[in-house]
Design a protein around this motif. Sequence first.
Motif, PDB file in Angstrom:
ATOM      1  N   ALA A 167     -46.552  41.873   3.102  1.00 50.34           N
ATOM      2  CA  ALA A 167     -47.353  41.802   4.321  1.00 50.34           C
ATOM      3  C   ALA A 167     -46.813  42.730   5.408  1.00 50.34           C
ATOM      4  O   ALA A 167     -45.604  42.815   5.631  1.00 50.34           O
ATOM      5  N   PHE A 168     -47.714  43.443   6.055  1.00 52.56           N
ATOM      6  CA  PHE A 168     -47.399  44.211   7.256  1.00 52.56           C
ATOM      7  C   PHE A 168     -48.703  44.500   7.979  1.00 52.56           C
ATOM      8  O   PHE A 168     -49.793  44.329   7.425  1.00 52.56           O
ATOM      9  N   ASN A 169     -48.607  44.910   9.230  1.00 49.37           N
ATOM     10  CA  ASN A 169     -49.794  45.153  10.043  1.00 49.37           C
ATOM     11  C   ASN A 169     -50.062  46.652  10.128  1.00 49.37           C
ATOM     12  O   ASN A 169     -49.324  47.371  10.808  1.00 49.37           O
ATOM     13  N   PRO A 170     -51.104  47.165   9.454  1.00 45.49           N
ATOM     14  CA  PRO A 170     -51.374  48.603   9.468  1.00 45.49           C
ATOM     15  C   PRO A 170     -51.744  49.126  10.850  1.00 45.49           C
ATOM     16  O   PRO A 170     -51.493  50.296  11.155  1.00 45.49           O
ATOM     17  N   VAL A 171     -52.336  48.272  11.697  1.00 49.75           N
ATOM     18  CA  VAL A 171     -52.681  48.694  13.054  1.00 49.75           C
ATOM     19  C   VAL A 171     -51.412  48.950  13.860  1.00 49.75           C
ATOM     20  O   VAL A 171     -51.309  49.946  14.595  1.00 49.75           O
ATOM     21  N   ASP A 172     -50.433  48.063  13.706  1.00 51.10           N
ATOM     22  CA  ASP A 172     -49.151  48.265  14.383  1.00 51.10           C
ATOM     23  C   ASP A 172     -48.468  49.532  13.892  1.00 51.10           C
ATOM     24  O   ASP A 172     -47.836  50.262  14.663  1.00 51.10           O
ATOM     25  N   MET A 173     -48.600  49.805  12.595  1.00 50.52           N
ATOM     26  CA  MET A 173     -48.008  51.031  12.047  1.00 50.52           C
ATOM     27  C   MET A 173     -48.713  52.254  12.611  1.00 50.52           C
ATOM     28  O   MET A 173     -48.063  53.262  12.932  1.00 50.52           O
ATOM     29  N   PHE A 174     -50.033  52.180  12.744  1.00 52.33           N
ATOM     30  CA  PHE A 174     -50.800  53.269  13.367  1.00 52.33           C
ATOM     31  C   PHE A 174     -50.275  53.554  14.771  1.00 52.33           C
ATOM     32  O   PHE A 174     -50.023  54.710  15.141  1.00 52.33           O
ATOM     33  N   ILE A 175     -50.079  52.491  15.552  1.00 54.83           N
ATOM     34  CA  ILE A 175     -49.586  52.641  16.927  1.00 54.83           C
ATOM     35  C   ILE A 175     -48.187  53.251  16.929  1.00 54.83           C
ATOM     36  O   ILE A 175     -47.880  54.141  17.732  1.00 54.83           O
ATOM     37  N   SER A 176     -47.351  52.803  16.012  1.00 51.99           N
ATOM     38  CA  SER A 176     -45.982  53.336  15.930  1.00 51.99           C
ATOM     39  C   SER A 176     -45.987  54.827  15.642  1.00 51.99           C
ATOM     40  O   SER A 176     -45.243  55.601  16.261  1.00 51.99           O
ATOM     41  N   ILE A 177     -46.828  55.252  14.703  1.00 52.45           N
ATOM     42  CA  ILE A 177     -46.856  56.665  14.335  1.00 52.45           C
ATOM     43  C   ILE A 177     -47.376  57.508  15.490  1.00 52.45           C
ATOM     44  O   ILE A 177     -46.897  58.618  15.732  1.00 52.45           O
ATOM     45  N   VAL A 178     -48.355  56.971  16.216  1.00 51.55           N
ATOM     46  CA  VAL A 178     -48.841  57.686  17.404  1.00 51.55           C
ATOM     47  C   VAL A 178     -47.711  57.861  18.409  1.00 51.55           C
ATOM     48  O   VAL A 178     -47.510  58.949  18.977  1.00 51.55           O
ATOM     49  N   GLN A 179     -46.951  56.787  18.630  1.00 54.92           N
ATOM     50  CA  GLN A 179     -45.855  56.838  19.603  1.00 54.92           C
ATOM     51  C   GLN A 179     -44.721  57.744  19.129  1.00 54.92           C
ATOM     52  O   GLN A 179     -44.183  58.538  19.918  1.00 54.92           O
ATOM     53  N   ILE A 180     -44.371  57.632  17.862  1.00 52.28           N
ATOM     54  CA  ILE A 180     -43.219  58.364  17.334  1.00 52.28           C
ATOM     55  C   ILE A 180     -43.551  59.822  17.036  1.00 52.28           C
ATOM     56  O   ILE A 180     -42.723  60.720  17.227  1.00 52.28           O
ATOM     57  N   VAL A 181     -44.782  60.070  16.579  1.00 54.39           N
ATOM     58  CA  VAL A 181     -45.157  61.394  16.068  1.00 54.39           C
ATOM     59  C   VAL A 181     -46.079  62.156  17.018  1.00 54.39           C
ATOM     60  O   VAL A 181     -45.755  63.265  17.468  1.00 54.39           O
ATOM     61  N   ILE A 182     -47.232  61.577  17.299  1.00 51.09           N
ATOM     62  CA  ILE A 182     -48.274  62.319  18.005  1.00 51.09           C
ATOM     63  C   ILE A 182     -47.893  62.637  19.449  1.00 51.09           C
ATOM     64  O   ILE A 182     -48.064  63.782  19.908  1.00 51.09           O
ATOM     65  N   ILE A 183     -47.363  61.653  20.167  1.00 45.36           N
ATOM     66  CA  ILE A 183     -47.016  61.889  21.577  1.00 45.36           C
ATOM     67  C   ILE A 183     -45.943  62.965  21.725  1.00 45.36           C
ATOM     68  O   ILE A 183     -46.107  63.910  22.515  1.00 45.36           O
ATOM     69  N   PRO A 184     -44.819  62.883  20.980  1.00 42.92           N
ATOM     70  CA  PRO A 184     -43.816  63.962  21.091  1.00 42.92           C
ATOM     71  C   PRO A 184     -44.359  65.339  20.707  1.00 42.92           C
ATOM     72  O   PRO A 184     -44.052  66.337  21.369  1.00 42.92           O
ATOM     73  N   ILE A 185     -45.161  65.394  19.637  1.00 41.49           N
ATOM     74  CA  ILE A 185     -45.735  66.682  19.237  1.00 41.49           C
ATOM     75  C   ILE A 185     -46.666  67.223  20.315  1.00 41.49           C
ATOM     76  O   ILE A 185     -46.657  68.414  20.637  1.00 41.49           O
ATOM     77  N   ALA A 186     -47.488  66.327  20.879  1.00 40.66           N
ATOM     78  CA  ALA A 186     -48.419  66.744  21.932  1.00 40.66           C
ATOM     79  C   ALA A 186     -47.664  67.278  23.145  1.00 40.66           C
ATOM     80  O   ALA A 186     -48.058  68.287  23.746  1.00 40.66           O
ATOM     81  N   LEU A 187     -46.569  66.624  23.498  1.00 38.18           N
ATOM     82  CA  LEU A 187     -45.747  67.089  24.621  1.00 38.18           C
ATOM     83  C   LEU A 187     -45.134  68.451  24.315  1.00 38.18           C
ATOM     84  O   LEU A 187     -45.077  69.327  25.178  1.00 38.18           O
ATOM     85  N   GLY A 188     -44.686  68.619  23.068  1.00 39.33           N
ATOM     86  CA  GLY A 188     -44.126  69.906  22.670  1.00 39.33           C
ATOM     87  C   GLY A 188     -45.172  71.003  22.684  1.00 39.33           C
ATOM     88  O   GLY A 188     -44.910  72.131  23.135  1.00 39.33           O
ATOM     89  N   LEU A 189     -46.369  70.691  22.198  1.00 39.19           N
ATOM     90  CA  LEU A 189     -47.473  71.652  22.229  1.00 39.19           C
ATOM     91  C   LEU A 189     -47.811  72.063  23.656  1.00 39.19           C
ATOM     92  O   LEU A 189     -48.035  73.250  23.944  1.00 39.19           O
ATOM     93  N   PHE A 190     -47.832  71.073  24.543  1.00 38.54           N
ATOM     94  CA  PHE A 190     -48.146  71.349  25.950  1.00 38.54           C
ATOM     95  C   PHE A 190     -47.084  72.257  26.574  1.00 38.54           C
ATOM     96  O   PHE A 190     -47.408  73.205  27.294  1.00 38.54           O
ATOM     97  N   LEU A 191     -45.814  71.966  26.272  1.00 42.14           N
ATOM     98  CA  LEU A 191     -44.730  72.797  26.798  1.00 42.14           C
ATOM     99  C   LEU A 191     -44.853  74.223  26.290  1.00 42.14           C
ATOM    100  O   LEU A 191     -44.664  75.188  27.049  1.00 42.14           O
ATOM    101  N   ASN A 192     -45.191  74.366  25.004  1.00 48.10           N
ATOM    102  CA  ASN A 192     -45.350  75.697  24.415  1.00 48.10           C
ATOM    103  C   ASN A 192     -46.532  76.430  25.037  1.00 48.10           C
ATOM    104  O   ASN A 192     -46.497  77.656  25.232  1.00 48.10           O
ATOM    105  N   TYR A 193     -47.582  75.690  25.361  1.00 47.72           N
ATOM    106  CA  TYR A 193     -48.763  76.285  25.983  1.00 47.72           C
ATOM    107  C   TYR A 193     -48.471  76.771  27.402  1.00 47.72           C
ATOM    108  O   TYR A 193     -48.885  77.863  27.798  1.00 47.72           O
TER     109      TYR A 193
END
Length: 324
Positions: A167-193
């Motif tokens: 058992a695990f919660n896939p929605v919670d995992m989705f949120i975790s990946i957004v926080q761990i992966v997408i937000i840092p990458i987006a910030l890095g992309l913005f800095l590069n831009y």
Amino acid sequence: MYLTNIKVMKRIFKFVEKYFFIIILIAVIIAIIIPNSFNWVMEEFMGINVINVLLGVILFGMGTTLKIEHFVNVFKRPKEILLGVSAQYLLMPLIAFAIASLFSLNEALTVGLVLVGTVPGGTASDVITFLAKGDVALSVSLTAVSTVISPILTPIITLLLIGNTIAFNPVDMFISIVQIVIIPIALGLFLNYKFPDFCEKLKDFLPTLSSIVIAIIVAGVIGVNKEAIISSSLVVIAVIVLQYFIAMLLGFAVGYLSGMKRKQMITIAIELAFQNSGLSTSLAKTHFPALTLATVPGALYSVWQNFAGSILAYVFTKYYNDEE
């Protein structure tokens, strides 16, 4: 004097970037001899898992190296990108699940191995592709695309493979990946831009920083699970090595059967075999806290893929490349 020091630093960083598996091996040795030295990696600070913060640092660095063109390549090279990403999220998870079933792994190791299979490609694949004289532009685009879509595909595929038994919660995992992966990458992309010249200078140092952070994560996992790893080391190592080489062979098969040239075949094979093992370890720690051994496959996979990858890069360069 200042310029001389900068040049020396760049040489050191380039050396570490090329032989980054040595840094990981040193960290592993320290973790085995003094296991408590990296315990802080697996702890929380102000309610946040330290391992997630460390992974965010790596992905922020990845973001600063990306440009919109890496995503536009999806439309310029649809066949290669589609094949690479499809193999990433179809073949790797199935390989992981099949091996876990074949070896009758316990719940914790099954979770860890499946997560290694369902996470996106790792940034180390770009380095190894460069060393192997593969198609670096394709590698970067594949890593970027597979990473961006990982919040959706990683939880869904993980749920399909092990959701009936663990058992695990896939929605919670989705949120975790957004926080761990997408937000840092987006910030890095913005800095590069906004500051492309600054980010261009960072490129000399970021791969080394990422290698060091990955080494710290690996050491943290191994230090905490030292006794359990030693007691089951042969089985764990066997499944990790098997997963890696099956992925590499299937990557070549996909490239060959689809009519790709050697550079692209090498790239697909490396991209398929190299996983964001740090993310798999982080997800295991966050979403399966009761299964402490679930973090182990990701950590050991990181050690193996970097060690074997460096050797294979040399082999590809010397015996399996052509002038293109």
